[in-house]
Write an enzyme that holds these catalytic residues in place. Structure first.
Site, PDB file in Angstrom:
ATOM      1  CG  MET A   1      -2.095 -19.723 -17.692  1.00  0.00           C
ATOM      2  SD  MET A   1      -2.711 -21.399 -17.548  1.00  0.00           S
ATOM      3  CE  MET A   1      -4.468 -21.144 -17.452  1.00  0.00           C
TER       4      MET A   1
ATOM      5  CE1 TYR B   1      -7.336 -18.387 -25.977  1.00  0.00           C
ATOM      6  CE2 TYR B   1      -5.633 -17.475 -24.545  1.00  0.00           C
ATOM      7  CZ  TYR B   1      -6.227 -18.565 -25.166  1.00  0.00           C
ATOM      8  OH  TYR B   1      -5.717 -19.813 -24.978  1.00  0.00           O
TER       9      TYR B   1
ATOM     10  NE  ARG C   1      -6.909  -4.163   7.774  1.00  0.00           N
ATOM     11  CZ  ARG C   1      -5.767  -4.008   7.114  1.00  0.00           C
ATOM     12  NH1 ARG C   1      -5.761  -4.057   5.797  1.00  0.00           N
ATOM     13  NH2 ARG C   1      -4.638  -3.820   7.737  1.00  0.00           N
TER      14      ARG C   1
ATOM     15  CE  LYS D   1       1.820  -7.034   5.009  1.00  0.00           C
ATOM     16  NZ  LYS D   1       0.857  -6.181   5.715  1.00  0.00           N
TER      17      LYS D   1
HETATM   18  C1  LIG Z   1       1.573  -4.856   5.744  1.00  0.00           C
HETATM   19  C2  LIG Z   1       1.613  -3.987   6.943  1.00  0.00           C
HETATM   20  C3  LIG Z   1       2.551  -2.943   7.069  1.00  0.00           C
HETATM   21  C4  LIG Z   1       3.462  -2.524   5.934  1.00  0.00           C
HETATM   22  O1  LIG Z   1       2.801  -1.640   5.086  1.00  0.00           O
HETATM   23  P1  LIG Z   1       3.532  -0.980   3.809  1.00  0.00           P
HETATM   24  O2  LIG Z   1       2.499  -0.127   3.205  1.00  0.00           O
HETATM   25  O3  LIG Z   1       3.927  -2.128   2.935  1.00  0.00           O
HETATM   26  O4  LIG Z   1       4.699  -0.249   4.338  1.00  0.00           O
HETATM   27  C5  LIG Z   1       2.607  -2.257   8.253  1.00  0.00           C
HETATM   28  N1  LIG Z   1       1.757  -2.558   9.283  1.00  0.00           N
HETATM   29  C6  LIG Z   1       0.825  -3.521   9.182  1.00  0.00           C
HETATM   30  C7  LIG Z   1      -0.085  -3.787  10.333  1.00  0.00           C
HETATM   31  C8  LIG Z   1       0.713  -4.261   8.015  1.00  0.00           C
HETATM   32  O5  LIG Z   1      -0.229  -5.211   7.922  1.00  0.00           O
END
Ligand SMILES: *Cc1c(COP(=O)(O)O)cnc(C)c1O
Length: 356
Positions: free
Chosen positions: A301, A253, A130, A35
């Site tokens: 930046m 800055y 969640r 992802k």
């Molecule tokens: C992002 C995610 C993972 C991967 O987690 P890591 O800590 O990067 O290994 C696994 N399961 C779900 C549901 C996630 O959203």
């Protein structure tokens, strides 16, 4: 010459890290979590490098369709499921497997008529609070899904809130999961990178490593290299100026860094507009010509400033490593009060990505 900032992606490191995940996973199959544009490393680049995984996990239909367009036939799990019933025909057409995490999604699937049955993951909430069904509601939801003409195979899943924390761990969520799943006889997917590495009893049928594939550790105080991983992203730039800073003069800055003595400083072409964390204060580690030094003052930046006192040969054009290689992203992240995940996914589109 173009701006010298580049994120170098080491595809062999990705493959190496998958190999380590494979050894740890034993019999469990691997859903490589790619992802967020492959945690900032490039979705398709990462998918190609991780072709040996048993499946992929993404968020959006666009990502999944890009993987299918690339000719990848792996199982693809959609980690947030579907957002609207309109998406179901595309999920079926592309053989994508949504995570079902709300009861009304079960209702929608009960009513759906699709060209192919959808294989689904059903998520149970075991304490993250969640996404996911209440453990006590799982059996009924599964029974309904099994009766739905649009649903094929079902895999149960949960996600741990504290697998990276040796104190909190996974005991309670594992117990909740087993109670909820008992007697269903369905395959299970529980482990993220931390659980894959630390808790073999959590492996189940499908593990879901993310961060470890990119070479970073999910554990505080332990770098990926400490546990045999190789960093897949190196963020590199060059010095575009160097100058003396006299005792009492400030840089950047807010004039937050004032020279305690005469010194030499370098200006690096990299800033928060590139995804370097602005909260990285004076003292954040950085390599110049492969030697360790520190940042000075506020990150702006487009630029940041480094201390050249320990690097007398530092000059305009000197190679600067912001993270990766011999400088774990985890260390830079810790200096900025964040985690490597955020650094990787925060790389902005103006950063050139080169693969090797
Ligand atoms: C992002 C995610 C993972 C991967 O987690 P890591 O800590 O990067 O290994 C696994 N399961 C779900 C549901 C996630 O959203």
């Amino acid at each position: 010459m173009s701006r010298p900032l580049v994120a170098r992606i080491d595809t062999a490191a990705l493959a190496h890290n998958l190999g380590l995940a494979r050894r740890l996973a034993g019999e469990a199959r691997i859903l490589a979590v790619i992802k967020a544009n492959g945690y900032g490393h490039g979705l398709l680049r990462v998918a190609r490098a991780l072709r040996a995984a048993d499946g992929f996990a993404v968020l959006t239909l666009d990502e999944a369709e890009a993987l299918r367009a690339e000719g990848l036939t792996h199982p693809i799990v959609m980690l947030e499921g579907f957002f609207h019933p309109d998406e179901l025909p595309a999920l079926a057409r592309w053989r994508l497997q949504p995570v079902i995490h709300r009861e009304d999604q079960v209702d929608i699937l009960m009513r759906a008529h699709l060209d192919h049955r959808l294989d689904v993951f059903v998520k149970v909430d075991t304490g993250m609070h969640r996404l996911g069904l209440h453990p006590k509601r799982l059996k009924e939801a599964v029974a309904r899904l099994q009766a739905a003409e649009s649903v094929g195979h079902i895999t149960l899943m949960t996600h741990f809130a504290n697998a990276d924390d040796a104190g909190l761990g996974i005991v309670e969520p594992m117990q909740l999961f087993h109670e909820a799943a008992e007697g269903l006889g369905l395959p299970a997917s529980l482990a993220n990178s931390a659980a894959l590495m630390r808790y073999p009893q959590s492996h189940g049928d499908w593990v879901r490593p993310g961060i470890m594939l990119y070479g970073a550790s999910p554990f505080v105080g332990q770098s990926g290299q400490d546990i045999g991983l190789l960093p897949a992203m190196t963020l590199e730039s060059r010095l575009i100026a160097q100058r003396p800073l006299r005792k009492g003069e400030a840089v950047g800055y807010g004039s937050t860094f004032v020279a305690p003595k005469d010194m030499r400083i370098g200006i690096v072409a990299c800033g928060y507009g590139d995804g370097y964390p602005r909260h990285a204060g004076t003292g954040t580690p950085v390599l110049v010509e492969g030697q360790r030094t520190r940042t000075l003052g506020r990150v702006s930046m487009d630029m940041l400033c480094v201390d050249l006192s320990p690097i007398p040969n530092g000059h305009v054009g000197s190679l600067v490593t912001l993270w990766g290689g011999d400088l774990p992203a985890e260390e830079v992240a810790a200096s900025a009060g964040t985690i490597a995940y955020e650094l990787f996914t925060g790389i902005t589109p103006r950063v050139r990505i080169e693969e090797h």
